[in-house]
Structures are given as C-alpha cells and as structure tokens.
Scaffold this motif. Structure first.
Motif, PDB file in Angstrom:
ATOM      1  N   ASP A 122      25.938 -17.432  43.637  1.00 36.06           N
ATOM      2  CA  ASP A 122      25.443 -18.644  44.278  1.00 36.06           C
ATOM      3  C   ASP A 122      23.978 -18.847  43.920  1.00 36.06           C
ATOM      4  OD1 ASP A 122      27.887 -18.965  45.444  1.00 36.06           O
ATOM      5  OD2 ASP A 122      27.317 -18.094  47.373  1.00 36.06           O
ATOM      6  N   ASN A 123      23.667 -20.065  43.511  1.00 36.49           N
ATOM      7  CA  ASN A 123      22.290 -20.441  43.153  1.00 36.49           C
ATOM      8  C   ASN A 123      21.741 -19.698  41.938  1.00 36.49           C
ATOM      9  OD1 ASN A 123      22.161 -22.189  45.428  1.00 36.49           O
ATOM     10  ND2 ASN A 123      21.663 -20.433  46.744  1.00 36.49           N
ATOM     11  N   GLU A 124      22.571 -18.925  41.229  1.00 33.11           N
ATOM     12  CA  GLU A 124      22.101 -18.254  40.011  1.00 33.11           C
ATOM     13  C   GLU A 124      22.040 -19.250  38.865  1.00 33.11           C
ATOM     14  OE1 GLU A 124      23.313 -14.545  36.987  1.00 33.11           O
ATOM     15  OE2 GLU A 124      24.572 -15.046  38.710  1.00 33.11           O
ATOM     16  N   ARG A 125      20.890 -19.286  38.196  1.00 31.94           N
ATOM     17  CA  ARG A 125      20.723 -20.199  37.073  1.00 31.94           C
ATOM     18  C   ARG A 125      21.360 -19.604  35.827  1.00 31.94           C
ATOM     19  NH1 ARG A 125      17.381 -24.344  37.178  1.00 31.94           N
ATOM     20  NH2 ARG A 125      17.033 -24.151  34.919  1.00 31.94           N
ATOM     21  N   PRO A 126      22.140 -20.386  35.101  1.00 26.56           N
ATOM     22  CA  PRO A 126      22.707 -19.889  33.847  1.00 26.56           C
ATOM     23  C   PRO A 126      21.619 -19.734  32.792  1.00 26.56           C
ATOM     24  CG  PRO A 126      23.180 -22.218  34.119  1.00 26.56           C
ATOM     25  CD  PRO A 126      22.550 -21.766  35.403  1.00 26.56           C
ATOM     26  N   PRO A 127      21.796 -18.841  31.842  1.00 22.83           N
ATOM     27  CA  PRO A 127      20.794 -18.686  30.782  1.00 22.83           C
ATOM     28  C   PRO A 127      20.762 -19.914  29.876  1.00 22.83           C
ATOM     29  CG  PRO A 127      22.757 -17.401  30.287  1.00 22.83           C
ATOM     30  CD  PRO A 127      22.938 -17.933  31.677  1.00 22.83           C
ATOM     31  N   ASP A 128      19.650 -20.100  29.199  1.00 26.54           N
ATOM     32  CA  ASP A 128      19.541 -21.218  28.264  1.00 26.54           C
ATOM     33  C   ASP A 128      20.359 -20.979  27.002  1.00 26.54           C
ATOM     34  OD1 ASP A 128      17.821 -22.652  29.913  1.00 26.54           O
ATOM     35  OD2 ASP A 128      16.058 -21.605  29.139  1.00 26.54           O
ATOM     36  N   ARG A 129      20.458 -19.716  26.603  1.00 27.01           N
ATOM     37  CA  ARG A 129      21.232 -19.380  25.405  1.00 27.01           C
ATOM     38  C   ARG A 129      21.785 -17.969  25.551  1.00 27.01           C
ATOM     39  NH1 ARG A 129      16.052 -19.867  24.254  1.00 27.01           N
ATOM     40  NH2 ARG A 129      16.417 -21.950  23.432  1.00 27.01           N
ATOM     41  N   ILE A 130      22.805 -17.689  24.776  1.00 24.78           N
ATOM     42  CA  ILE A 130      23.418 -16.367  24.755  1.00 24.78           C
ATOM     43  C   ILE A 130      23.494 -15.890  23.310  1.00 24.78           C
ATOM     44  CG2 ILE A 130      25.575 -15.079  25.105  1.00 24.78           C
ATOM     45  CD1 ILE A 130      26.051 -16.591  27.608  1.00 24.78           C
ATOM     46  N   SER A 131      23.116 -14.628  23.107  1.00 26.81           N
ATOM     47  CA  SER A 131      23.202 -14.019  21.788  1.00 26.81           C
ATOM     48  C   SER A 131      24.165 -12.839  21.833  1.00 26.81           C
ATOM     49  CB  SER A 131      21.820 -13.536  21.307  1.00 26.81           C
ATOM     50  OG  SER A 131      20.935 -14.632  21.149  1.00 26.81           O
ATOM     51  N   MET A 132      24.832 -12.605  20.740  1.00 23.71           N
ATOM     52  CA  MET A 132      25.752 -11.465  20.669  1.00 23.71           C
ATOM     53  C   MET A 132      25.798 -10.942  19.244  1.00 23.71           C
ATOM     54  SD  MET A 132      29.246 -13.693  20.971  1.00 23.71           S
ATOM     55  CE  MET A 132      28.393 -15.181  21.505  1.00 23.71           C
ATOM     56  N   ASP A 133      25.906  -9.627  19.112  1.00 27.70           N
ATOM     57  CA  ASP A 133      26.178  -9.005  17.830  1.00 27.70           C
ATOM     58  C   ASP A 133      27.692  -8.930  17.678  1.00 27.70           C
ATOM     59  OD1 ASP A 133      23.484  -8.707  17.453  1.00 27.70           O
ATOM     60  OD2 ASP A 133      23.433  -6.596  18.019  1.00 27.70           O
ATOM     61  N   VAL A 134      28.171  -9.187  16.469  1.00 33.95           N
ATOM     62  CA  VAL A 134      29.612  -9.235  16.237  1.00 33.95           C
ATOM     63  C   VAL A 134      29.989  -8.236  15.153  1.00 33.95           C
ATOM     64  CG1 VAL A 134      31.567 -10.714  15.673  1.00 33.95           C
ATOM     65  CG2 VAL A 134      29.592 -11.680  16.868  1.00 33.95           C
ATOM     66  N   ALA A 135      31.001  -7.424  15.436  1.00 32.82           N
ATOM     67  CA  ALA A 135      31.478  -6.419  14.489  1.00 32.82           C
ATOM     68  C   ALA A 135      32.634  -6.979  13.658  1.00 32.82           C
ATOM     69  CB  ALA A 135      31.919  -5.161  15.244  1.00 32.82           C
ATOM     70  N   SER A 136      33.074  -6.200  12.680  1.00 29.26           N
ATOM     71  CA  SER A 136      34.209  -6.589  11.848  1.00 29.26           C
ATOM     72  C   SER A 136      35.200  -5.430  11.768  1.00 29.26           C
ATOM     73  CB  SER A 136      33.738  -6.991  10.445  1.00 29.26           C
ATOM     74  OG  SER A 136      33.077  -5.906   9.811  1.00 29.26           O
ATOM     75  N   PHE A 137      36.346  -5.690  11.137  1.00 31.37           N
ATOM     76  CA  PHE A 137      37.406  -4.692  11.032  1.00 31.37           C
ATOM     77  C   PHE A 137      37.832  -4.551   9.566  1.00 31.37           C
ATOM     78  CE2 PHE A 137      37.532  -6.724  15.144  1.00 31.37           C
ATOM     79  CZ  PHE A 137      37.750  -5.694  16.046  1.00 31.37           C
ATOM     80  N   GLU A 138      38.378  -3.375   9.248  1.00 33.85           N
ATOM     81  CA  GLU A 138      38.910  -3.154   7.917  1.00 33.85           C
ATOM     82  C   GLU A 138      40.136  -2.249   8.004  1.00 33.85           C
ATOM     83  OE1 GLU A 138      35.910  -1.318   5.559  1.00 33.85           O
ATOM     84  OE2 GLU A 138      35.781   0.489   6.809  1.00 33.85           O
ATOM     85  N   LEU A 139      40.984  -2.341   6.990  1.00 29.64           N
ATOM     86  CA  LEU A 139      42.172  -1.506   6.947  1.00 29.64           C
ATOM     87  C   LEU A 139      41.815  -0.116   6.419  1.00 29.64           C
ATOM     88  CD1 LEU A 139      44.882  -3.982   5.592  1.00 29.64           C
ATOM     89  CD2 LEU A 139      44.914  -2.816   7.808  1.00 29.64           C
ATOM     90  N   GLU A 140      42.176   0.896   7.163  1.00 29.74           N
ATOM     91  CA  GLU A 140      41.938   2.282   6.764  1.00 29.74           C
ATOM     92  C   GLU A 140      43.200   3.101   7.023  1.00 29.74           C
ATOM     93  OE1 GLU A 140      38.596   3.992   8.674  1.00 29.74           O
ATOM     94  OE2 GLU A 140      37.132   2.713   7.677  1.00 29.74           O
ATOM     95  N   PRO A 141      43.433   4.143   6.206  1.00 31.13           N
ATOM     96  CA  PRO A 141      44.596   5.007   6.446  1.00 31.13           C
ATOM     97  C   PRO A 141      44.496   5.688   7.807  1.00 31.13           C
ATOM     98  CG  PRO A 141      43.680   5.385   4.260  1.00 31.13           C
ATOM     99  CD  PRO A 141      42.691   4.534   4.996  1.00 31.13           C
ATOM    100  N   GLU A 142      45.585   5.660   8.531  1.00 37.60           N
ATOM    101  CA  GLU A 142      45.608   6.316   9.825  1.00 37.60           C
ATOM    102  C   GLU A 142      45.495   7.823   9.652  1.00 37.60           C
ATOM    103  OE1 GLU A 142      48.129   5.888  13.989  1.00 37.60           O
ATOM    104  OE2 GLU A 142      49.096   5.464  12.066  1.00 37.60           O
TER     105      GLU A 142
END
Length: 220
Positions: free
Chosen positions: A163-183
C-alpha cells in the motif's frame, strides 16, 4: 688527421622519425598491457531495451515492456492489488516442454534450472520476499506454467506492491543463456544454463543486460 674512434662529433645528430602509426600501435599495446591483455579483458554484457529480441539458445525472447498493473477486488471485502509486471514474448526453441519457472533467490541457484524465468538474474531494484515473484504464461484457457516446443507464449513475471509503495521508474535485469551439453554419465545432449565454475559454485554467465522503463499510466 683521422679522428680517434669514439670521439664526439660537432655535427648535429639527425632526428629519428617515428611514423605516427607506430606511435598509435605503441600506445595501444601499452593500454592493453595496463588492462591485463586482450585475452583477459572481460566482455561487457550486451545492453538491451524495450522491444529487443535475444537468442538465449533454448528460448528466443522479446522484452515487451514493464508496467504497473492493477488487479481489482472481486468482492467488497477485498482490496485492489497493484503489481509491477515484466512482460516477455518467449518462444521455446527446444523439442520438448519446459517450465516458465521463477527467478532464483540467489544467482548460484539459477544454474540448476532450465526454466525460462530462472535465466532472469539480478533483477534491480530488488523487491521484498513478500512481493513475489509470481510467473506464468498466457494461454487460451487462462494461465499456464508450461512452454510448449516451437510455440510463442507471453510470459508475465510480477511483483506485488505494498500500500502506497511507489513503483520504480525502471527495472534492470541480467539475462543468462542456455546451450546443449552432454548429460553427466551419458552422451545425451540436454539444455543447461551457460555458467562458469567459481570455487565450488557455478555462476551463470550474463548474456545481456536489459533495462525497461516502468509504465505507470494512471495506476501508480
């Protein structure tokens, strides 16, 4: 008379001309050495913003927007709820169903998951634990937590505001990736998050750094 060997001469010495390109090369080498060498210079994550598309290997992701959304009270005894939402268009590029998942509490925990939301690292500013996150994909029948192979789905990751909390002006995030590897223990390829072993932990590598302006509208 022959001048003794090694004797000084009154003739002016000719200046040694160093080409400008050589000076530039020497300067570049010096700067490189100061930075620890080309091979050791760390690559900065790719900066992205609203509308950008990122190939994460397992997922192709479009960063649609960040916004404030209001969930209206269903009864007179309830209250309206406000959320900061991150909106993505996600295509599962694998050949099987994967989970929407959730962002991990700690970055080293993300490596164990191949769910989409686990690839969202270091979301800033941070929200209280009570705020969420909550995550789901939109489907014809409502909400789902699954991403079907070869299909594009809109994924919502949201945090509840107090309640009454102001939302941030912007949001930043680091994003990872995936790759195929032998199990481990077999030659069967599986999707794993790209990560680097640091001590006894696996830390995901940051593929891109995304910054989204939070759209508040008339709901903030």
């Amino acid at each position: 008379m022959t001048e003794p060997s090694g004797a000084s001469s009154d003739k002016p010495r000719r200046p040694v001309v160093v080409p400008a390109i050589a000076l530039v090369a020497f300067t570049a080498v010096g700067i490189t050495a100061l930075l620890g060498g080309l091979s050791e210079a760390a690559d900065e994550p790719e900066p992205l913003g609203q509308g950008a598309v990122l190939d994460q290997g397992l997922y192709s992701t479009r960063f649609v927007e960040s916004r404030v959304a209001v969930e209206r009270a269903k009864t007179q005894f309830d209250e309206d709820k406000r959320f900061v939402e991150l909106v993505f268009d996600v295509t599962n590029q694998g050949d099987e169903t994967f989970s929407v998942g959730l962002p991990a509490d700690k970055i080293e925990q993300a490596f164990t998951s191949n769910a989409f939301a686990a690839s969202l690292l270091n979301i800033s500013p941070a929200f209280d634990k009570e705020a969420g996150p909550f995550a789901y994909a939109l489907a014809k029948g409502g909400q789902t937590r699954q991403l079907q192979p070869g299909m594009a789905s809109q994924v919502i990751v949201r945090y509840e505001l107090k309640d009454n909390e102001r939302p941030p002006d912007r949001i930043s995030m680091d994003v990872a990736s995936f790759e195929l590897e032998p199990e481990f223990g077999s030659n069967i390829p599986v999707w794993k998050m790209v990560a680097e072993e640091v001590g006894d932990k696996w830390i995901p590598e940051v593929k891109a750094r995304v910054t989204l302006t939070v759209k508040k509208g008339d709901t903030a």
